[in-house]
Scaffold this motif. Structure first.
Motif, mmCIF file in Angstrom:
data_model
loop_
_atom_site.group_PDB
_atom_site.id
_atom_site.type_symbol
_atom_site.label_atom_id
_atom_site.label_comp_id
_atom_site.label_asym_id
_atom_site.label_seq_id
_atom_site.Cartn_x
_atom_site.Cartn_y
_atom_site.Cartn_z
ATOM 1 N N HIS A 33 0.835 -1.203 0.000
ATOM 2 C CA HIS A 33 0.000 0.000 0.000
ATOM 3 C C HIS A 33 0.873 1.257 0.000
ATOM 4 C CE1 HIS A 33 -3.584 2.374 0.542
ATOM 5 N NE2 HIS A 33 -2.994 3.001 1.541
ATOM 6 N N ALA A 34 1.959 1.245 0.755
ATOM 7 C CA ALA A 34 2.859 2.397 0.816
ATOM 8 C C ALA A 34 3.550 2.626 -0.523
ATOM 9 C CB ALA A 34 3.887 2.206 1.923
ATOM 10 N N GLY A 36 2.274 2.375 -3.425
ATOM 11 C CA GLY A 36 1.375 3.053 -4.338
ATOM 12 C C GLY A 36 0.873 4.389 -3.827
ATOM 13 N N SER A 37 1.430 4.883 -2.739
ATOM 14 C CA SER A 37 0.951 6.119 -2.122
ATOM 15 C C SER A 37 1.955 7.241 -2.325
ATOM 16 C CB SER A 37 0.747 5.920 -0.619
ATOM 17 O OG SER A 37 -0.164 4.882 -0.380
ATOM 18 N N THR A 38 1.494 8.465 -2.040
ATOM 19 C CA THR A 38 2.426 9.591 -2.059
ATOM 20 C C THR A 38 3.351 9.480 -0.847
ATOM 21 O OG1 THR A 38 0.967 11.006 -0.761
ATOM 22 C CG2 THR A 38 0.707 11.055 -3.165
ATOM 23 N N ARG A 39 4.367 10.304 -0.833
ATOM 24 C CA ARG A 39 5.374 10.207 0.229
ATOM 25 C C ARG A 39 4.786 10.413 1.624
ATOM 26 N NH1 ARG A 39 11.363 11.240 0.860
ATOM 27 N NH2 ARG A 39 11.424 10.413 -1.228
ATOM 28 N N GLU A 41 1.602 10.072 2.586
ATOM 29 C CA GLU A 41 0.691 8.976 2.898
ATOM 30 C C GLU A 41 1.457 7.702 3.207
ATOM 31 O OE1 GLU A 41 -1.656 8.657 -0.575
ATOM 32 O OE2 GLU A 41 -3.039 10.246 -0.014
ATOM 33 N N ALA A 42 2.538 7.466 2.492
ATOM 34 C CA ALA A 42 3.339 6.254 2.694
ATOM 35 C C ALA A 42 3.939 6.221 4.087
ATOM 36 C CB ALA A 42 4.445 6.160 1.644
ATOM 37 N N VAL A 45 1.202 5.143 6.459
ATOM 38 C CA VAL A 45 0.871 3.719 6.300
ATOM 39 C C VAL A 45 1.953 2.851 6.920
ATOM 40 C CG1 VAL A 45 0.609 1.869 4.593
ATOM 41 C CG2 VAL A 45 -0.562 4.043 4.263
#
Length: 90
Positions: A33-34, A36-39, A41-42, A45
């Motif tokens: 999940h991290a 595929g996320s922005t920095r 958001e990662a 997560v």
């Protein structure tokens, strides 16, 4: 007959194994999940899912190893522990 044939899992071992598998799912799911996320958001997560999953996986895995007496049963466990350490370092 190998030494694996004589192993009879207990309730404690089964609970630890279940906890270990859930930790792996949390750890890998958090990493995927991290990825595929922005920095920003990662980072959230990883803090909320992946890091606790890592700790649960390692602690439950070590407890399973001790509970099942796997350290004296073969080279494969040492190879697996080496690969987990390699995964943590990289």
């Amino acid at each position: 007959m190998s030494s694996f044939d004589s192993f009879q899992p207990t309730l404690t071992y089964n609970l630890l194994l279940t906890l270990h598998i859930l930790g792996v799912l949390l750890w890998i799911g958090g990493l995927l999940h991290a990825a595929g996320s922005t920095r920003s958001e990662a980072a959230g997560v990883l803090r909320r899912a992946a890091y606790p999953g890592t700790y649960v996986t390692i602690l439950a895995g070590l407890a399973c190893t001790y509970q099942g007496g796997w350290l004296a049963r073969g080279w494969w466990l040492y190879a697996k522990i080496f690969l987990v350490i390699l995964l943590l370092v990289v």
